[in-house]
Motif scaffolding. Structure first.
Motif, PDB file in Angstrom:
ATOM      1  N   THR A  12      -1.359   8.913  -7.805  1.00 42.79           N
ATOM      2  CA  THR A  12      -2.611   8.823  -7.058  1.00 42.79           C
ATOM      3  C   THR A  12      -3.693   9.465  -7.916  1.00 42.79           C
ATOM      4  N   HIS A  13      -4.786   8.743  -8.087  1.00 48.10           N
ATOM      5  CA  HIS A  13      -5.764   9.160  -9.102  1.00 48.10           C
ATOM      6  C   HIS A  13      -7.077   9.625  -8.488  1.00 48.10           C
ATOM      7  N   MET A  14      -7.830  10.329  -9.332  1.00 51.31           N
ATOM      8  CA  MET A  14      -9.221  10.639  -9.000  1.00 51.31           C
ATOM      9  C   MET A  14     -10.031  10.719 -10.288  1.00 51.31           C
ATOM     10  N   ILE A  43     -17.493   1.756 -16.818  1.00 54.98           N
ATOM     11  CA  ILE A  43     -17.145   0.854 -17.927  1.00 54.98           C
ATOM     12  C   ILE A  43     -16.064   1.585 -18.717  1.00 54.98           C
ATOM     13  N   ILE A  44     -14.798   1.168 -18.542  1.00 50.13           N
ATOM     14  CA  ILE A  44     -13.735   1.948 -19.189  1.00 50.13           C
ATOM     15  C   ILE A  44     -13.042   1.226 -20.333  1.00 50.13           C
ATOM     16  N   LEU A  45     -13.258  -0.060 -20.476  1.00 50.38           N
ATOM     17  CA  LEU A  45     -12.636  -0.778 -21.586  1.00 50.38           C
ATOM     18  C   LEU A  45     -13.730  -1.482 -22.386  1.00 50.38           C
ATOM     19  N   GLY A  59     -18.447  -3.823 -15.757  1.00 52.41           N
ATOM     20  CA  GLY A  59     -17.446  -2.856 -15.293  1.00 52.41           C
ATOM     21  C   GLY A  59     -17.193  -2.989 -13.812  1.00 52.41           C
ATOM     22  N   ARG A  60     -16.844  -1.871 -13.184  1.00 55.35           N
ATOM     23  CA  ARG A  60     -16.521  -1.907 -11.749  1.00 55.35           C
ATOM     24  C   ARG A  60     -17.281  -0.803 -11.028  1.00 55.35           C
ATOM     25  N   PRO A  61     -17.585  -1.061  -9.733  1.00 56.27           N
ATOM     26  CA  PRO A  61     -18.304  -0.006  -8.998  1.00 56.27           C
ATOM     27  C   PRO A  61     -17.399   1.205  -8.788  1.00 56.27           C
ATOM     28  N   ALA A  89      -7.698   9.399 -13.449  1.00 58.47           N
ATOM     29  CA  ALA A  89      -7.429   7.994 -13.763  1.00 58.47           C
ATOM     30  C   ALA A  89      -7.744   7.742 -15.234  1.00 58.47           C
ATOM     31  N   ASN A  90      -7.269   6.616 -15.718  1.00 61.02           N
ATOM     32  CA  ASN A  90      -7.504   6.238 -17.103  1.00 61.02           C
ATOM     33  C   ASN A  90      -9.006   6.116 -17.385  1.00 61.02           C
ATOM     34  N   PRO A  91      -9.466   6.420 -18.592  1.00 56.94           N
ATOM     35  CA  PRO A  91      -8.714   6.743 -19.807  1.00 56.94           C
ATOM     36  C   PRO A  91      -8.582   8.246 -20.066  1.00 56.94           C
ATOM     37  N   LEU A 191       3.622   9.015 -17.661  1.00 58.44           N
ATOM     38  CA  LEU A 191       3.129   8.022 -18.626  1.00 58.44           C
ATOM     39  C   LEU A 191       2.517   6.846 -17.874  1.00 58.44           C
ATOM     40  N   HIS A 192       1.264   6.555 -18.224  1.00 61.43           N
ATOM     41  CA  HIS A 192       0.488   5.561 -17.459  1.00 61.43           C
ATOM     42  C   HIS A 192      -0.243   4.619 -18.416  1.00 61.43           C
ATOM     43  N   PRO A 193      -0.341   3.338 -18.099  1.00 58.27           N
ATOM     44  CA  PRO A 193      -1.047   2.406 -18.993  1.00 58.27           C
ATOM     45  C   PRO A 193      -2.568   2.487 -18.845  1.00 58.27           C
ATOM     46  N   PRO A 214      -4.158  -9.096 -16.954  1.00 62.29           N
ATOM     47  CA  PRO A 214      -4.084  -7.753 -17.552  1.00 62.29           C
ATOM     48  C   PRO A 214      -3.464  -6.706 -16.633  1.00 62.29           C
ATOM     49  N   LEU A 215      -3.740  -6.800 -15.324  1.00 63.12           N
ATOM     50  CA  LEU A 215      -3.210  -5.755 -14.431  1.00 63.12           C
ATOM     51  C   LEU A 215      -1.745  -5.976 -14.081  1.00 63.12           C
ATOM     52  N   ALA A 216      -1.396  -7.229 -13.748  1.00 67.73           N
ATOM     53  CA  ALA A 216      -0.015  -7.493 -13.303  1.00 67.73           C
ATOM     54  C   ALA A 216       0.954  -7.478 -14.476  1.00 67.73           C
ATOM     55  N   GLY A 218      -0.252  -7.026 -18.270  1.00 64.11           N
ATOM     56  CA  GLY A 218      -0.654  -6.189 -19.413  1.00 64.11           C
ATOM     57  C   GLY A 218      -0.281  -4.730 -19.194  1.00 64.11           C
ATOM     58  N   PHE A 219      -0.606  -4.200 -18.034  1.00 65.25           N
ATOM     59  CA  PHE A 219      -0.315  -2.788 -17.728  1.00 65.25           C
ATOM     60  C   PHE A 219       1.185  -2.487 -17.834  1.00 65.25           C
ATOM     61  N   PRO A 220       2.046  -3.206 -17.080  1.00 63.62           N
ATOM     62  CA  PRO A 220       3.473  -2.834 -17.145  1.00 63.62           C
ATOM     63  C   PRO A 220       4.106  -3.082 -18.514  1.00 63.62           C
ATOM     64  N   THR A 326       1.249   5.457  -4.823  1.00 63.97           N
ATOM     65  CA  THR A 326       0.342   4.462  -4.224  1.00 63.97           C
ATOM     66  C   THR A 326      -0.633   3.815  -5.215  1.00 63.97           C
ATOM     67  N   ASP A 327      -0.966   4.527  -6.296  1.00 67.55           N
ATOM     68  CA  ASP A 327      -2.034   4.088  -7.212  1.00 67.55           C
ATOM     69  C   ASP A 327      -3.420   4.128  -6.563  1.00 67.55           C
ATOM     70  N   HIS A 328      -3.567   4.849  -5.451  1.00 67.12           N
ATOM     71  CA  HIS A 328      -4.890   5.053  -4.860  1.00 67.12           C
ATOM     72  C   HIS A 328      -5.812   5.687  -5.910  1.00 67.12           C
ATOM     73  N   PRO A 329      -7.081   5.350  -5.976  1.00 66.48           N
ATOM     74  CA  PRO A 329      -7.864   4.475  -5.107  1.00 66.48           C
ATOM     75  C   PRO A 329      -7.949   3.039  -5.616  1.00 66.48           C
ATOM     76  N   PHE A 330      -7.067   2.662  -6.541  1.00 70.91           N
ATOM     77  CA  PHE A 330      -7.090   1.273  -7.017  1.00 70.91           C
ATOM     78  C   PHE A 330      -6.442   0.377  -5.966  1.00 70.91           C
ATOM     79  N   PHE A 331      -6.732  -0.904  -6.023  1.00 72.09           N
ATOM     80  CA  PHE A 331      -6.207  -1.916  -5.108  1.00 72.09           C
ATOM     81  C   PHE A 331      -6.562  -1.630  -3.635  1.00 72.09           C
ATOM     82  N   PRO A 332      -7.845  -1.374  -3.343  1.00 73.89           N
ATOM     83  CA  PRO A 332      -8.227  -1.123  -1.944  1.00 73.89           C
ATOM     84  C   PRO A 332      -8.174  -2.410  -1.131  1.00 73.89           C
TER      85      PRO A 332
END
Ligand code: URA
Ligand code: ZN
Length: 377
Positions: A12-14, A43-45, A59-61, A89-91, A191-193, A214-216, A218-220, A326-332
């Motif tokens: 779970t990230h912040m 803008i993270i990538l 990027g994303r809000p 959360a990344n990065p 360890l996290h992508p 990339p998410l489904a 690329g990440f794994p 959970t990977d919160h707050p991603f995938f709301p």
């Protein structure tokens, strides 16, 4: 789903307030840009920094679900989660100026630890702990010192890292003193992508599928490659006390471990087969049962079964090595539902593999994290 046993979220990230300020002060990736209207944008990538789009669409809000502790607690209450081990959360801090990286990391890690401490002093129902971030751009002796200084942070239970290490990946020999410090301090490494796979892997029409490829995938796959490189370079032979918690149940590692083992056994480059490259000495199955824990973030029963089987067997210690996340707050939820589909599907898959065995369910949902990370939850 909520019962009498603790439910611990290890994934779970912040982006806590001090990290948001850091990103907002930057003009290069990663950075936060605040348009004249709407939420700030993250803008993270490099691919997010698309100059063909207006800045307010890049990027994303980032709304307050990324930065607010009260939003985290609200999410926990909605899903009956009683304890969260929060990671940046990344990065993370991979991009910091080497000369100030260790100091900045200490500040951000201390702030997060203090917020957890404050929460736990006021509530016994909703507890918070942290995984710290390492200043991986700093000189190696400073990274090693920052690992040793984590002992002073009472609510910090490990570290989160990405797959780049010092820039060359996690099989880089320059990481040896860092692995030695992590092993000797018994620090859990989550360890996290982040970096995914090259865009060319997904073809010219990838944009038609948004972030799905990339998410489904690329990440794994990034996680799978990273941990396999750690294994192949003999890190677990040299540091048998090292522990990794792998995001998204190790990507595809549970499914591919047998193939990795077979390819290693057939590799003529390795000394056991007459070559001159060391190769790994231990079986990947042994490493999976000894050095690796898997989160239970894979969204389906077949994946959960593979994770259990790889982690020590459905009839054995696999039940002791999987941890709810959970990977919160991603995938709301996109349609405003109160419960998050991403969380519900993981809970359903855990229910499915436990098939009514409450003791096993209690381990995956919280018991394993409490035991392994030493949480008072
Ligand atoms: N997207 C991210 O950037 N990070 C996560 O952890 C999940 C989704
Ligand atoms: Zn995550």
């Amino acid at each position: 789903m909520a019962g009498t046993h603790p439910i611990v979220d290890v994934h779970t990230h912040m982006y806590p307030p001090s990290y948001i300020s850091l990103l907002s002060s930057r003009k290069e990736v990663p950075y936060i840009h605040t348009p004249s209207s709407g939420d700030p944008r993250l803008i993270i990538l490099p691919s997010d920094d698309d100059a063909s789009k207006p800045p307010e669409q890049r990027g994303r809000p980032v709304d307050t679900s990324y930065s607010s502790f009260s939003e985290k607690l609200k999410f926990m209450s909605t899903h009956g989660i009683t304890c969260s081990v929060i990671s940046l959360a990344n990065p993370w801090l991979d991009f910091l100026d080497p000369s100030t990286a260790a100091k900045t990391a200490h500040q951000i890690n201390s702030d997060l630890d203090a917020a957890c401490q404050q929460q736990n002093a006021t509530s016994s129902a909703l507890k918070l702990y942290a995984f710290a971030s390492l200043p991986l751009s700093a000189p190696v002796p400073e990274i090693v010192s920052s690992i040793h200084s984590l002992a002073t942070l009472s609510h910090t239970k490990g570290v989160i890292i990405g797959t780049s290490g010092l820039g060359l990946g996690l099989d880089d020999p320059a990481l040896e003193p860092i692995y030695a410090a992590l092993a000797s301090t018994r620090t859990m490494v989550f360890l996290h992508p982040h970096y995914g796979l090259p865009a060319s892997s997904f073809g010219p029409t990838a944009a038609n599928y948004g972030h799905v490829l990339p998410l489904a995938l690329g990440f794994p796959l990034e996680t799978t490659i990273a941990i396999t490189r750690v294994y192949l370079s003999g890190v677990f032979d040299r540091h048998p006390d090292l522990s990794f918690l792998l995001a998204h149940s190790g990507g595809t590692l549970p499914f591919l471990a047998g193939r990795i083992e077979s390819c290693v056994a057939h590799e003529r480059e390795f000394t056991v087969n007459g070559g001159d490259k060391p190769g790994p000495r231990r079986s990947i199955w042994d490493v999976l049962k000894t050095n690796v824990y898997l989160d239970a973030v894979n969204y389906g029963e077949p994946g959960m079964k593979a994770a259990l089987a790889a982690a020590g067997g459905e009839d054995g210690q696999g039940w002791d090595r999987l941890m709810f996340g959970t990977d919160h707050p991603f995938f709301p939820p996109l349609a405003g539902e109160e419960k998050w589909l991403s969380v519900e599907s993981n809970l359903r898959a855990i229910e499915g593999v436990c098939a009514g065995d409450e003791a096993r369910k209690a381990k995956i949902l919280g018991g394993n994290a409490i035991r392994v990370l030493g949480l008072d939850a």
